[in-house]
Design an enzyme around this catalytic site. Structure first.
Site, PDB file in Angstrom:
ATOM      1  N   PHE A 409       0.819  -1.220   0.000  1.00  0.00           N
ATOM      2  CA  PHE A 409       0.000   0.000   0.000  1.00  0.00           C
ATOM      3  C   PHE A 409       0.850   1.266   0.000  1.00  0.00           C
ATOM      4  CE2 PHE A 409      -4.064  -1.655   2.305  1.00  0.00           C
ATOM      5  CZ  PHE A 409      -4.640  -1.934   1.088  1.00  0.00           C
ATOM      6  N   GLU A 410       0.274   2.347  -0.508  1.00  0.00           N
ATOM      7  CA  GLU A 410       0.845   3.698  -0.393  1.00  0.00           C
ATOM      8  C   GLU A 410       2.274   3.785  -0.929  1.00  0.00           C
ATOM      9  OE1 GLU A 410      -1.325   5.695   0.388  1.00  0.00           O
ATOM     10  OE2 GLU A 410      -2.699   4.795   1.817  1.00  0.00           O
TER      11      GLU A 410
END
Length: 600
Positions: A409-410
């Protein structure tokens, strides 16, 4: 650190990355012990909601009950838990970023719910808060604040993940100027199955990366089937398809060709919030692992009484303490930059964006360190459960699967490791951080065989020296690599990644020592906090030295390498403690508290 003149910007507040150049405790930092009563109230409300409304329904969530997720968002909206980052003028509460991170922590007790909640309040809503015009804010934010509408964020494509600007989805202005016509697809979109509003990125004229607000009933727009995932199975994840999708012209978000500003700023904030989000799972699973080991017996003895079990429990608490200290320290830095700003002023969002961007280095640290700390903690928790850790009946099995995606993620952890060192170098070249002057002073110290000394001679003096030595290791090796490779340094990822690891440990140990001293009552350091800091220093000392040697070995050769490795020994600091004694101090406190000893 060697004395230098700080950049002018630091006179107002510490600049991003300044922890590497300032002495331990040079400035006071935000710690959980100094949260306001309002912040604590919001956290308790959110934590109660998670415990009573979310966790008991984990099985329904796990089986993709999207109606339940939507209802939970509505209930959270009624409690004001969706509106922290939305200005009051548009139905929100417009609270500080520390409160926003506290809510992220409280919602982290269930992975699928945490992702659902985070996508809505963060990457789904914030682009409109930060970049929407008045009409867009008035139309969307009040309904997003209450949970009447649900938000999603569509950036990733089949061929562009970390390389966000490589997107292929296209947007063309219609001949009558009334619409933008989108063609392409998006992948792995959280909340997609039941979202009402999507922030979508596409390229105008083939190269102008741009943001758009797309509503679910837009002609030509459709949502694909649910993905079946390893973890966070209960969250909705679907592809999106655009086939001559007609998006109203007024739904252009920000300016044409400025979509990267939206995407990158959202990612910076998302990385910081991920550091807070993992804390909820870390604290919960420490408590669960403790309870299991106390109830489970082998050879007539509770598992919790075996020394190697206690070692794991102590390590778990140490990781929680480190992540918590770094996360809220960074939240405090962001809030401090905004403290004097008028939230109702037209330029407030611009100042907010600048504050978030200023601490992009720390945010990337929190993303990498937090996600990997959670992984280590849950691995220990599974081991403590033994065979039960592989059985779905026990929550640890789901938590273990759910956690893995956080390293993706991210922006992947690999990308973020490159960003940490890359941003340090970029700011140094611009003159915002004194890397080269400080590193020269460090080189002179090493030539003289000098190691740092503690400013404060107390129980944490050795850990202060360890933190300062860790900073010196990172800065010295980074200067050598920058001089050796020049502009080509970005291609030597093994060097940058190793030094990013050293910088992360420096930030952690600096934060731990600073926090522990700040909360010391009458100058007396709490023995449990002291033990946690010493455990961290005991573990990190050989790790940071090895990482620095690895970076130098990938940079220098022959005599030059031998010379630097010899000089490096000055900073090979290690304070011997009996780890069993430290462990017992920590685990006794864990047992007394029923989990993390400093939980709210």
């Amino acid at each position: 650190m060697p004395a230098v003149n700080e950049p002018a910007a630091s006179k107002e507040n510490s600049t991003g990355g300044a922890f590497l150049f300032q002495e331990v405790g040079a400035t006071r930092v935000l710690t959980p012990e100094t949260f306001t009563e309002e912040q604590r109230l919001f956290f308790r409300t959110a934590l109660q909601f998670s415990r009573e409304q979310v966790v008991p329904q984990s099985e329904r969530i796990e089986h993709k009950d999207n109606a339940l997720l939507r209802e939970l968002l509505r209930q959270a909206g009624e409690l004001g838990l969706l509106s922290t980052d939305i200005p009051e003028a548009y139905g929100g509460t417009g609270l500080d970023k520390t409160t926003s991170l506290l809510l992220a922590e409280a919602m982290g007790l269930n992975g699928s719910w945490s992702v659902t909640f985070g996508a809505h309040v963060g990457i789904g809503t914030l682009p409109i808060v930060w970049f929407g015009n008045a009409a867009q804010k008035q139309k969307y934010l009040p309904k997003l604040a209450t949970g009447e509408w649900v938000a999603a964020y569509a950036l990733t494509e089949q061929g562009s993940g970390s390389d966000a600007l490589g997107a292929k989805t296209k947007a063309v202005r219609s001949p009558d100027g009334k619409h933008w016509v989108l063609n392409g697809s998006k992948l792995y979109i959280t909340n997609a199955a039941f979202a009402d509003v999507f922030v979508v990125f596409a390229k105008v004229d083939g190269d102008k990366f741009t943001g758009f607000i797309v509503e679910k009933d837009t002609p030509g727009f459709s949502v694909g089937p649910e993905e079946h995932k390893m973890g966070i199975r209960g969250s909705s994840t679907c592809p999106l398809y655009f086939e001559d999708a007609k998006v109203p012209a007024e739904n252009l978000l920000g300016e044409v060709g400025r979509g990267h500003k939206i995407a990158f700023n959202i990612l910076n904030y998302g990385r910081l919030k991920l550091g807070a989000g993992v804390l909820g799972s870390m604290k919960l699973n420490l408590a669960n692992a403790l309870r299991f080991t106390q109830e489970r017996k082998q050879f007539g003895t509770a598992i919790a009484d075996f020394p190697l079990s206690r070692e794991k429990l102590a390590r778990m608490a140490m990781l929680v303490h480190a992540v918590e200290s770094m996360t809220y320290r960074t939240a405090g830095l962001v809030d401090a930059r905004l403290a004097s700003r008028d939230k109702t002023a037209p330029d407030y969002e611009a100042h907010l964006l600048a504050a978030v961007e200023e601490y992009a280095i720390e945010s990337s640290i929190m993303k990498v360190y937090g996600s990997e700390a959670l992984g280590h903690l849950l691995d220990d928790a599974v081991q403590l459960h033994g065979g039960a850790g592989f059985i779905e009946e026990y929550p640890i099995e789901r938590a273990y699967r759910d956690a893995r995606v956080n390293r993706i993620f991210e922006g992947t952890n690999e990308i973020n490791r490159m960003l940490i060192t890359g941003m340090i170098l970029k700011r140094a070249v611009k003159g915002d951080l004194p890397l080269f002057s400080v590193a020269k002073n460090i080189a002179d110290e090493l030539t003289r065989g000098e190691r740092p000394r503690a400013r404060t001679e107390d129980a944490l003096a050795a850990e202060e020296v360890a933190a300062e030595s860790t900073k010196r290791l990172a800065l010295h090796a980074l200067r050598i690599a920058a001089e050796k490779f020049g502009p080509e340094l970005e291609k030597h990822q093994e060097v940058l990644a190793a030094l990013s690891d050293v910088m992360m440990d420096a930030f952690a140990l600096d934060s731990l020592v600073t926090r522990t001293r700040q909360v010391a009552a009458g100058g007396q350091v709490d023995p449990v906090r002291l033990a946690l800091v010493r455990l961290f220093a005991f573990d990190s000392a050989p790790r940071v030295y090895e990482r620095t040697r690895r970076a130098l070995c990938a940079t220098l050769e022959a005599d030059a390498l031998d010379k630097e490795l010899t000089r490096l020994r000055t900073l090979d600091v290690f304070t011997p403690y009996n780890p069993a004694q430290l462990r017992e101090t920590v685990v006794t406190a864990i047992e007394s508290a029923g989990g993390y000893p400093f939980a709210e």
